[in-house]
Design a protein around this motif. Structure first.
Motif, PDB file in Angstrom:
ATOM      1  N   ALA A  73       0.820  -1.215   0.000  1.00  0.00           N
ATOM      2  CA  ALA A  73       0.000   0.000   0.000  1.00  0.00           C
ATOM      3  C   ALA A  73       0.855   1.267   0.000  1.00  0.00           C
ATOM      4  CB  ALA A  73      -0.942   0.005   1.197  1.00  0.00           C
ATOM      5  N   SER A  76       4.347   3.272  -4.760  1.00  0.00           N
ATOM      6  CA  SER A  76       3.669   3.982  -5.852  1.00  0.00           C
ATOM      7  C   SER A  76       3.273   2.973  -6.925  1.00  0.00           C
ATOM      8  CB  SER A  76       4.604   5.031  -6.462  1.00  0.00           C
ATOM      9  OG  SER A  76       5.658   4.403  -7.166  1.00  0.00           O
ATOM     10  N   ALA A  77       2.331   3.360  -7.775  1.00  0.00           N
ATOM     11  CA  ALA A  77       1.922   2.492  -8.880  1.00  0.00           C
ATOM     12  C   ALA A  77       3.121   2.182  -9.776  1.00  0.00           C
ATOM     13  CB  ALA A  77       0.792   3.146  -9.674  1.00  0.00           C
ATOM     14  N   ALA A 106      -2.834  -3.477  -5.125  1.00  0.00           N
ATOM     15  CA  ALA A 106      -2.254  -2.221  -4.638  1.00  0.00           C
ATOM     16  C   ALA A 106      -2.105  -1.209  -5.769  1.00  0.00           C
ATOM     17  CB  ALA A 106      -0.905  -2.484  -3.968  1.00  0.00           C
ATOM     18  N   GLN A 109      -5.338   0.498  -6.278  1.00  0.00           N
ATOM     19  CA  GLN A 109      -5.611   1.400  -5.147  1.00  0.00           C
ATOM     20  C   GLN A 109      -4.716   2.632  -5.172  1.00  0.00           C
ATOM     21  OE1 GLN A 109      -4.958  -1.256  -1.889  1.00  0.00           O
ATOM     22  NE2 GLN A 109      -6.909  -2.316  -2.167  1.00  0.00           N
ATOM     23  N   ASN A 110      -3.498   2.496  -5.661  1.00  0.00           N
ATOM     24  CA  ASN A 110      -2.511   3.571  -5.575  1.00  0.00           C
ATOM     25  C   ASN A 110      -2.369   4.416  -6.830  1.00  0.00           C
ATOM     26  OD1 ASN A 110      -2.061   2.370  -3.138  1.00  0.00           O
ATOM     27  ND2 ASN A 110       0.008   1.704  -3.566  1.00  0.00           N
ATOM     28  N   ASP A 112      -2.667   7.023  -9.612  1.00  0.00           N
ATOM     29  CA  ASP A 112      -3.148   8.397  -9.779  1.00  0.00           C
ATOM     30  C   ASP A 112      -3.259   8.604 -11.279  1.00  0.00           C
ATOM     31  OD1 ASP A 112      -3.596  11.098 -10.017  1.00  0.00           O
ATOM     32  OD2 ASP A 112      -1.845  11.710  -8.863  1.00  0.00           O
TER      33      ASP A 112
END
Length: 141
Positions: A73, A76-77, A106, A109-110, A112
């Motif tokens: 989590a 970063s992506a 993850a 979720q991460n 942007d």
């Protein structure tokens, strides 16, 4: 900083496609001992260097897997997609279904979407397809 130097050495050897086997074993051993000190991008650059060189260091990748699973989590992506690529590329690391599924979760979720480059999604998709790992259904929705 000590771990950043280990990361940079592995990355540089990977980039150059040239390495000293003894030094890479030492880097892997020292990295395992200091794994918790790595920032996410430092750890991923280290793994990328080994993957790029096709150097299987099972103990390093296993230790890193535990760290990534526990802290996904916080990655970063971009780091997650590079981790997936590294595991999919490195000999002997294709069986990490749980890790790759967690990375996919993850990542979703991460991410942007306003700042992330498509290459991150492409790397993750390639890694999942190459290893035959399917993300859980709630991830792809």
């Amino acid at each position: 900083d000590y771990v950043r130097c280990l990361s940079t050495l592995a990355w540089a050897y990977g980039r150059l496609q040239d390495f000293d086997p003894g030094l890479m074993k030492l880097i892997a051993s020292l990295a395992i001992q200091h794994l918790r000190a790595f920032k996410s991008f430092e750890l991923i650059n280290l793994l990328w260097g080994f993957a790029k060189l096709q150097l299987s260091q099972p103990q390093l990748f296993q230790a890193a897997q535990g760290h990534i699973l526990a802290n996904a989590a916080a990655f970063s992506a971009r780091c997650l997609s590079m981790a997936a690529w590294s595991y999919a590329t490195t000999p002997g690391q294709h069986g990490n279904v749980r890790l790759l599924q967690r990375i996919a979760e993850a990542f979703v979720q991460n991410i942007d979407t306003t700042h992330e480059k498509p290459v991150s999604l492409a790397k993750l998709s390639w890694a999942l397809a190459t290893t035959g790992v399917h993300p859980k259904q709630d991830v792809v929705r």
